[in-house]
Design a protein around this motif. Structure first.
Motif, short mmCIF file in Angstrom:
data_model
loop_
_atom_site.label_atom_id
_atom_site.label_comp_id
_atom_site.label_asym_id
_atom_site.label_seq_id
_atom_site.Cartn_x
_atom_site.Cartn_y
_atom_site.Cartn_z
N PRO A 183 1.19 -0.98 0.03
CA PRO A 183 0.56 -0.08 0.00
C PRO A 183 0.67 0.80 -0.22
N ALA A 184 0.12 2.69 -0.38
CA ALA A 184 0.68 3.57 -0.40
C ALA A 184 0.82 4.40 1.23
N ARG A 185 2.04 4.82 1.74
CA ARG A 185 1.42 5.34 2.67
C ARG A 185 1.63 6.66 2.55
N LEU A 186 0.55 7.97 3.23
CA LEU A 186 1.30 9.22 2.80
C LEU A 186 -0.54 10.01 3.38
N LEU A 187 0.46 11.41 4.09
CA LEU A 187 -0.13 11.84 4.99
C LEU A 187 -1.37 13.00 3.53
N VAL A 188 -2.07 13.24 3.92
CA VAL A 188 -3.35 14.18 2.83
C VAL A 188 -4.64 15.04 3.45
N LEU A 189 -4.89 15.69 3.00
CA LEU A 189 -5.57 16.39 3.74
C LEU A 189 -6.82 16.55 2.63
N THR A 190 -7.94 16.20 2.69
CA THR A 190 -9.77 16.62 2.45
C THR A 190 -9.97 17.73 1.95
N LEU A 191 -11.33 17.28 1.06
CA LEU A 191 -12.34 18.86 1.30
C LEU A 191 -12.84 18.20 1.82
N ASP A 192 -13.50 17.53 3.27
CA ASP A 192 -14.78 17.10 3.95
C ASP A 192 -15.08 18.38 3.68
N GLU A 193 -13.93 19.21 4.90
CA GLU A 193 -14.65 20.72 5.71
C GLU A 193 -15.15 21.47 4.25
N PHE A 223 -3.99 26.30 9.06
CA PHE A 223 -3.71 26.84 8.24
C PHE A 223 -4.58 27.00 5.95
N GLU A 224 -4.91 27.87 5.79
CA GLU A 224 -5.81 28.26 4.84
C GLU A 224 -4.91 27.94 3.58
N LEU A 225 -5.52 27.30 2.56
CA LEU A 225 -5.49 26.61 0.77
C LEU A 225 -5.91 28.08 0.74
N GLU A 226 -5.60 28.27 -0.91
CA GLU A 226 -6.53 29.91 -1.42
C GLU A 226 -6.21 28.30 -3.11
N VAL A 227 -7.93 28.59 -3.70
CA VAL A 227 -8.14 28.01 -5.14
C VAL A 227 -6.78 29.24 -6.16
N HIS A 228 -6.43 28.30 -7.65
CA HIS A 228 -6.05 29.49 -7.83
C HIS A 228 -6.20 29.26 -9.82
N SER A 229 -6.51 27.65 -9.32
CA SER A 229 -7.35 27.67 -11.02
C SER A 229 -7.55 25.95 -10.70
N VAL A 230 -8.32 25.88 -12.49
CA VAL A 230 -9.04 24.89 -12.63
C VAL A 230 -8.09 24.29 -13.80
N VAL A 231 -7.35 23.25 -13.88
CA VAL A 231 -6.58 22.88 -15.14
C VAL A 231 -6.22 21.86 -15.38
N MET A 232 -6.33 21.86 -16.54
CA MET A 232 -6.34 20.46 -17.60
C MET A 232 -5.13 20.20 -18.30
N LYS A 270 -11.14 30.88 0.23
CA LYS A 270 -10.44 29.75 0.47
C LYS A 270 -10.98 28.48 1.24
N TYR A 271 -9.69 28.06 1.98
CA TYR A 271 -10.37 26.42 2.51
C TYR A 271 -9.64 26.49 3.77
N ALA A 272 -9.87 26.60 5.15
CA ALA A 272 -9.63 26.37 6.59
C ALA A 272 -9.50 25.55 6.71
N VAL A 273 -7.59 24.49 7.17
CA VAL A 273 -7.52 23.44 7.22
C VAL A 273 -7.23 23.11 8.87
N SER A 274 -7.93 22.14 8.80
CA SER A 274 -8.07 21.94 10.57
C SER A 274 -7.61 20.69 10.85
N GLN A 275 -6.97 20.02 10.35
CA GLN A 275 -6.99 18.51 9.86
C GLN A 275 -6.53 17.46 8.53
#
Length: 336
Positions: A120-130, A224-233, A308-313
């Motif tokens: 399996p892959a082992r990785l740290l992620v943030l989800t968009l659940d919030e 922290f906060e993420l900020e959307v930049h763009s939708v890109v193909m 903006k997306y405020a990430v807490s977990q």
């Protein structure tokens, strides 16, 4: 008799008359003073408002990292416009997928379905659940692009509950690392020339030590906060929702984890992105389709940019199916 004229502590005129109307001269004096004091009051109120008006701060300039990401995302967009899909690059990804022949549905492979099985892959992620609003908009973007593609195009759209940003890989199925504290080979004996399917699995002790180290780095990381930049193909056929992190916390966390886990896989994300859809067909898109896709991406970018997306977990994932974050997971709270 006469009038009583005074200013209160706020500079407001108080006028009291006794035996009103019996002294016309006093009326003229009162009127003159009223006019004078009104002008003084207006001046005072203007100065009060000027002094209390919030200062308009100019936007802070982008950090070098944010500037790098913005330029990279813009370059991805232009590359797809100029050069269409990278068919050869897409073909190298086919081993991760089932259902690539006509008439079949495309879906990702589980790592145990490889012969021999992969770790399996082992990785740290943030989800968009919030952030359900942004997740819904991203799902809409994916659906709109999918409708534009030519009939029969092989593609896979990630489910909305699988939207995520990969922050750090400890181990990747294409480059398994059983011991991320071994800076030489990640626990691969004798060295990294050993094929992925011949590398040993991590022991329970190694995994516990790894999780403990990752958690320690996460809990000292501020929310922290993420900020959307763009939708890109992109030319790889992947539709991305791209982000920037003005605070620089994501970059700092990645750097600290790479130092704490020196034997981790070299397969690391260098951008901040959410994969929405993947094209798996080995055909170039018609020029008019490229233009339509770009128009949809531009429209969606204008709607989402700056959100903006405020990430807490964060989540530490033991991913069992390629690119889906399906599998056991551990919640890790950021510092509030």
């Amino acid at each position: 008799q006469g009038s009583l004229i005074q200013l209160n502590t706020d500079g407001l005129l108080l006028l009291g008359l006794t035996q009103s109307g019996q002294c016309p001269g006093m009326w003229r004096v009162a009127a003159s003073l009223l006019s004078l004091c009104s002008g003084a009051l207006i001046l005072r109120l203007w100065r009060h408002g000027r002094d209390r008006a919030p200062a308009i701060k100019p936007p802070l300039p982008d950090s070098p990292e944010v500037q790098r990401l913005r330029e990279l995302y813009d370059g991805m967009r232009q590359n797809f416009t100029d050069r269409n899909l990278d068919v050869a690059g897409i073909e190298t990804q086919h081993s991760w997928w089932f259902g690539l022949v006509p008439g079949e549905t495309t879906w990702p492979r589980r790592y145990i379905q490889f012969e021999p099985p992969l770790s399996p892959a082992r990785l740290l992620v943030l989800t968009l659940d919030e952030s359900p609003g942004i997740a819904n908009a991203a799902a809409s973007a994916s659906a709109k692009v999918a409708r534009i593609l030519p009939p029969g195009t092989k593609m896979f759209a990630n489910a909305r509950n699988q939207y995520h940003c990969s922050l750090f890989f400890s181990s990747h199925p294409a480059d398994p690392r059983p011991d991320v504290f071994d800076s030489v080979s990640g626990g691969v004996v004798p060295d990294l020339s050993v094929p992925p399917h011949d590398r040993p699995n991590s022991t329970q002790q190694q995994l516990q030590r790894e999780v403990k180290a990752v958690r320690e780095e996460v809990i000292q990381t501020p929310a922290f906060e993420l900020e959307v930049h763009s939708v890109v193909m992109t030319r790889s056929g992947t539709l991305l929702l791209t982000w920037v992190n003005p605070s620089g916390i994501v970059s700092d966390l990645r750097q600290r984890l790479s130092q704490r886990l020196p034997g981790a896989t070299s397969k690391q994300a260098t951008i901040i992105h959410t994969s929405l859809l993947r094209i798996m067909s080995l055909d170039l898109l018609p020029e008019e389709t490229v233009a339509e896709v770009q128009q949809v991406c531009q429209t969606l970018t204008e709607q989402l940019r700056g959100r903006k997306y405020a990430v807490s977990q964060l989540w530490y994932i033991f991913e069992e199916t390629f690119s889906t974050i399906e599998g056991p997971r551990l919640e890790m709270q950021l510092r509030s």
